[in-house]
Enzyme design. Structure first.
Site, PDB file in Angstrom:
ATOM      1  N   ASP A 211       0.854  -1.175   0.000  1.00 65.23           N
ATOM      2  CA  ASP A 211       0.000   0.000   0.000  1.00 65.23           C
ATOM      3  C   ASP A 211       0.900   1.238   0.000  1.00 65.23           C
ATOM      4  O   ASP A 211       1.866   1.319   0.772  1.00 65.23           O
ATOM      5  CB  ASP A 211      -0.889   0.004   1.249  1.00 65.23           C
ATOM      6  CG  ASP A 211      -1.814   1.188   1.285  1.00 65.23           C
ATOM      7  OD1 ASP A 211      -2.885   1.127   0.660  1.00 65.23           O
ATOM      8  OD2 ASP A 211      -1.466   2.191   1.956  1.00 65.23           O
ATOM      9  N   ASN A 219      -3.650  12.865  -3.875  1.00 65.96           N
ATOM     10  CA  ASN A 219      -4.948  13.246  -4.429  1.00 65.96           C
ATOM     11  C   ASN A 219      -5.394  14.609  -3.933  1.00 65.96           C
ATOM     12  O   ASN A 219      -5.917  15.431  -4.699  1.00 65.96           O
ATOM     13  CB  ASN A 219      -6.009  12.205  -4.056  1.00 65.96           C
ATOM     14  CG  ASN A 219      -5.858  10.912  -4.843  1.00 65.96           C
ATOM     15  OD1 ASN A 219      -5.407  10.932  -5.985  1.00 65.96           O
ATOM     16  ND2 ASN A 219      -6.214   9.798  -4.242  1.00 65.96           N
ATOM     17  N   HIS A 224      -6.964  14.049  -8.381  1.00 67.80           N
ATOM     18  CA  HIS A 224      -7.136  12.611  -8.620  1.00 67.80           C
ATOM     19  C   HIS A 224      -6.511  12.164  -9.948  1.00 67.80           C
ATOM     20  O   HIS A 224      -6.126  11.002 -10.093  1.00 67.80           O
ATOM     21  CB  HIS A 224      -8.620  12.242  -8.586  1.00 67.80           C
ATOM     22  CG  HIS A 224      -9.189  12.247  -7.208  1.00 67.80           C
ATOM     23  ND1 HIS A 224      -9.049  11.206  -6.327  1.00 67.80           N
ATOM     24  CD2 HIS A 224      -9.900  13.203  -6.541  1.00 67.80           C
ATOM     25  CE1 HIS A 224      -9.653  11.483  -5.188  1.00 67.80           C
ATOM     26  NE2 HIS A 224     -10.180  12.697  -5.282  1.00 67.80           N
ATOM     27  N   ASP A 228      -4.246   8.968 -10.280  1.00 69.78           N
ATOM     28  CA  ASP A 228      -4.423   7.874 -11.250  1.00 69.78           C
ATOM     29  C   ASP A 228      -3.134   7.625 -12.017  1.00 69.78           C
ATOM     30  O   ASP A 228      -2.770   6.479 -12.310  1.00 69.78           O
ATOM     31  CB  ASP A 228      -5.555   8.217 -12.224  1.00 69.78           C
ATOM     32  CG  ASP A 228      -6.918   8.180 -11.567  1.00 69.78           C
ATOM     33  OD1 ASP A 228      -7.023   7.631 -10.448  1.00 69.78           O
ATOM     34  OD2 ASP A 228      -7.882   8.698 -12.169  1.00 69.78           O
ATOM     35  N   GLU A 254      -5.252   2.293  -3.416  1.00 68.77           N
ATOM     36  CA  GLU A 254      -3.814   2.258  -3.671  1.00 68.77           C
ATOM     37  C   GLU A 254      -3.172   0.979  -3.166  1.00 68.77           C
ATOM     38  O   GLU A 254      -1.952   0.905  -3.017  1.00 68.77           O
ATOM     39  CB  GLU A 254      -3.139   3.474  -3.040  1.00 68.77           C
ATOM     40  CG  GLU A 254      -3.181   3.527  -1.522  1.00 68.77           C
ATOM     41  CD  GLU A 254      -4.445   4.182  -0.965  1.00 68.77           C
ATOM     42  OE1 GLU A 254      -4.409   4.610   0.186  1.00 68.77           O
ATOM     43  OE2 GLU A 254      -5.459   4.283  -1.699  1.00 68.77           O
TER      44      GLU A 254
END
Length: 344
Positions: A211, A219, A224, A228, A254
């Site tokens: 993670d 973000n 965002h 991405d 994530e």
């Protein structure tokens, strides 16, 4: 003189004699001239002819019998002396003028007195038809072969497109649309199969959960779209640094999970440590090209079979790796924690 007429001659007062020629005799004589010229031949006949030369043959007799049953024409195609002949016949009905000669034969007005048949040589026509039929057959066969060929290739192309579409749909169903890695659902189907194989053949199996640390800040700070872009870049980094037999998937958000068949906990730890260092050193970027430095926390779990009947469920196996990952986060992040799961 016609021997079949009662009064075959006409005598004039000056001593001349004129022989009578009735319609039947004239018809027969004209027929002989036409036949000698190679045109056609025709024949007047009946079931009760006065002249033996007018006796009906087999075709004519059958036609005359059909006329008495009400038919009004007869036809047939026959072979004579190697030639194809077409025969046609129509009836001659008794009229008032016929009774002067034929009433003694028992005919009455309106009856079928006989018939006249015509015969044509149709050899050239038959040959032309045979050639045409042969050509039609060849063209038909060629056309059929062409149509079958087109149907085959179109069907083959359609099947190829259908297989491609089916594969694409299957890929979409098994893939995460953002990272193109396997999605969570498909990962678990592969994991269950691999757990069965591992237990059956007593092979090691490991799982890595990772993670990104503080990913929410990416973000919140950069948007965002930048988040991405980071996830896509991370997926490429993971895929490029694991084996072909390893299975990488996006677990959610994530979080990513990696299944390592025939891999011990020690080797799984080495793989996780390698990925941790690569992520720490990797030049991630925002969608504006700004550099980002990121780290990730890792949890490793290895399967160990104790020989019993109880089996390890896939979600429990992944949950063990997930717990180790949170253990690494609680210990300060950017590190790897490991555990061993047993079954049976």
């Amino acid at each position: 003189s016609n021997p079949y007429l009662e009064n075959p001659d006409i005598h004039t007062v000056d001593g001349l004699t004129y022989p009578m020629k009735n319609p039947a005799l004239m018809t027969r004589e004209i027929s002989v001239l036409a036949d000698e010229s190679g045109l056609y031949r025709f024949h007047i006949t009946s079931l009760q002819p006065l002249n033996p030369n007018n006796i009906a043959d087999a075709f004519e007799r059958e036609a005359l019998l059909s006329f008495e049953r009400g038919e009004r024409e007869a036809m047939a195609q026959v072979e004579e002396d190697g030639k194809d002949m077409f025969r046609y016949m129509a009836p001659l009905m008794v009229e008032e003028s016929c009774l002067s000669c034929h009433s003694k034969q028992g005919y009455e007005l309106g009856q079928v007195r006989g018939g006249i048949s015509v015969t044509f040589d149709i050899t050239s026509i038959s040959q032309s038809l045979a050639r045409a039929n042969g050509l039609i057959s060849i063209l038909g066969t060629g056309t059929l072969a062409l149509l079958l060929g087109l149907f085959f290739f179109q069907t083959k192309d359609l099947m190829r497109k259908l297989q491609k579409a089916t594969l694409h749909i299957a890929t979409l169903a098994a893939s995460d649309p953002l990272t193109n890695l396997y999605n969570r659902r498909h990962f678990f189907s592969l994991l269950e199969a691999e757990l069965k194989r591992t237990k059956r053949y007593d092979k090691p199996l490991s799982c890595i959960m990772l993670d990104l640390d503080y990913f929410k800040k990416v973000n919140d700070t950069h948007g965002h779209s930048s988040g991405d872009l980071v996830l896509k870049d991370l997926a490429l980094l993971i895929q490029a640094n694991i084996r072909d037999c390893d299975v990488a998937a996006r677990y959610g958000g994530e979080e990513f999970v990696i299944l390592l068949p025939e891999t011990s906990l020690q080797k799984a730890f080495s793989t996780a440590e390698k990925l941790r260092e690569l992520i720490e050193d990797h030049p991630f970027q925002t969608d504006q090209g700004e550099p980002l430095s990121l780290t990730a926390s890792f949890g490793c779990a290895a399967f160990k079979d104790s020989g019993g009947e109880e089996r390890l469920e896939g979600d429990a196996f992944v949950a063990a790796a997930d717990q180790c990952m949170y253990q690494a986060k609680r210990a300060g992040r950017n590190q790897v924690a490991c555990t061993v799961c047993t079954a049976g």
